[in-house]
Design a protein around this motif. Structure first.
Motif, PDB file in Angstrom:
ATOM      1  N   ASP A 120       1.654   4.192  -2.608  1.00 31.33           N
ATOM      2  CA  ASP A 120       0.846   5.866  -2.133  1.00 31.33           C
ATOM      3  C   ASP A 120       1.944   6.480  -3.149  1.00 31.33           C
ATOM      4  O   ASP A 120       1.610   7.392  -3.873  1.00 31.33           O
ATOM      5  N   TYR A 146       0.527  -7.705  -4.418  1.00 28.05           N
ATOM      6  CA  TYR A 146      -1.205  -7.248  -3.143  1.00 28.05           C
ATOM      7  C   TYR A 146      -2.087  -8.483  -3.233  1.00 28.05           C
ATOM      8  O   TYR A 146      -2.311  -8.935  -2.011  1.00 28.05           O
ATOM      9  N   ARG A 169       0.949  -1.529  -0.230  1.00 31.81           N
ATOM     10  CA  ARG A 169       0.596  -0.097   0.264  1.00 31.81           C
ATOM     11  C   ARG A 169       0.803   0.948  -0.165  1.00 31.81           C
ATOM     12  O   ARG A 169       0.559   2.169  -0.478  1.00 31.81           O
TER      13      ARG A 169
END
Lengths: 147, 133
Positions: free
Chosen positions: A22, A125, A18
């Motif tokens: 970002d 992910y 994550r």
């Protein structure tokens, strides 16, 4: 032998991916930023991962238990570094940030590279979500022993 | 007299192994993008040797000195092993995500199978205790 160790490992990877996502979003958003706080154009940021070392409690647990099994902590973000590669120089004398020769320094962000990295991050992910689900099904299976 | 919990203990150890292996494979997948990380696996033989009682040895029994002895020094007895069959990437990482996902699935099916057998073993003893009723 903690019950939720495997879940912690997979979730550490989800968190790390994550952060990577970002940073990639930040890079894409600033692909045309010629003026940052330091007065320089935006520099592309890169996330560096590191294997997370086990905590003191983990090592103690391991020494106490009769079977010496390896213990793992997953992954963590070690640092967010700046890409030192040179800026893109574009000839545009009308730009307010142009130098005396009429060249503007644009960020060293390559949109295609960022998109590829983004796909890679989202695939990683997904792989970790699958691992998490498998651990979940193994735990619920142990609750059914003897039923 | 047979010990009623012998088999249950054996299944328990097999479940322990699968549980630990799930952790290791999860860790490999978590570190698929970590530079310099080496993929690891769990050695079944070494794990079983260390969890079983010492008198239960897995060594080959030889009755004649001319029998070929098992070369124990050749055996890797460390519980955690590095998977050397994998190809190293440019960032020195050896995690092959397809292989790891395969291992994860295999391991979870193995776990399901062993826990099912364990349930049946327990149910057998329940039947005995209830005198077949």
């Amino acid at each position: 032998m903690g019950m939720f160790d495997a879940i912690n490992i997979s979730s550490s990877a989800l968190a790390a991916q994550r952060v990577r996502m970002d940073v990639i979003a930040q890079n894409i958003a600033n692909a045309n930023t010629t003026r940052t706080e330091s007065g320089q154009p935006y520099r592309r940021k890169v996330v560096v991962f590191e294997e997370r070392k086990q905590s003191f409690a983990d090592i103690l647990d391991q020494k106490i238990s009769e079977v010496q099994t390896p213990s793992f902590g997953g992954v963590r973000v070690k640092a967010i570094l700046e890409d030192p590669s040179p800026f893109k120089r574009v000839y545009d004398p009308t730009h307010p940030d142009a130098d005396q020769n009429g060249y503007v320094n644009y960020p060293n962000v390559d949109i295609v590279t960022e998109m590829v990295n983004m796909i890679e991050a989202s695939r990683s992910y997904e792989a970790n979500v699958t691992a998490l689900n498998i651990t979940k099904s193994m735990i619920s299976r142990t609750f059914e022993i003897g039923k | 007299m047979i010990n009623m919990f012998d088999k249950i203990d054996l299944y328990k150890k097999a479940l322990d192994w699968a549980w630990e292996r799930n952790k290791i494979v999860s860790n490999n997948i978590a570190n698929a993008d970590t530079p310099g990380y080496k993929a690891k696996d769990l050695n079944f033989r070494a794990f079983l040797l260390r969890t079983l009682n010492q008198e239960e040895s897995l060594e080959l029994v030889t009755t004649n000195e001319k029998h070929i002895k098992e070369n124990s020094s050749n055996q890797d007895n460390s519980i955690e092993v590095l998977d050397s069959s994998l190809q190293m990437r440019l960032d020195q990482n050896t995690v092959d995500i397809e292989q790891e996902m395969g291992k994860l699935l295999q391991n979870s099916l193995y776990f399901d199978g062993v826990s099912l057998q364990l349930s049946r073993e327990i149910n057998k003893w329940k039947t005995v205790i209830k005198e077949g009723r």
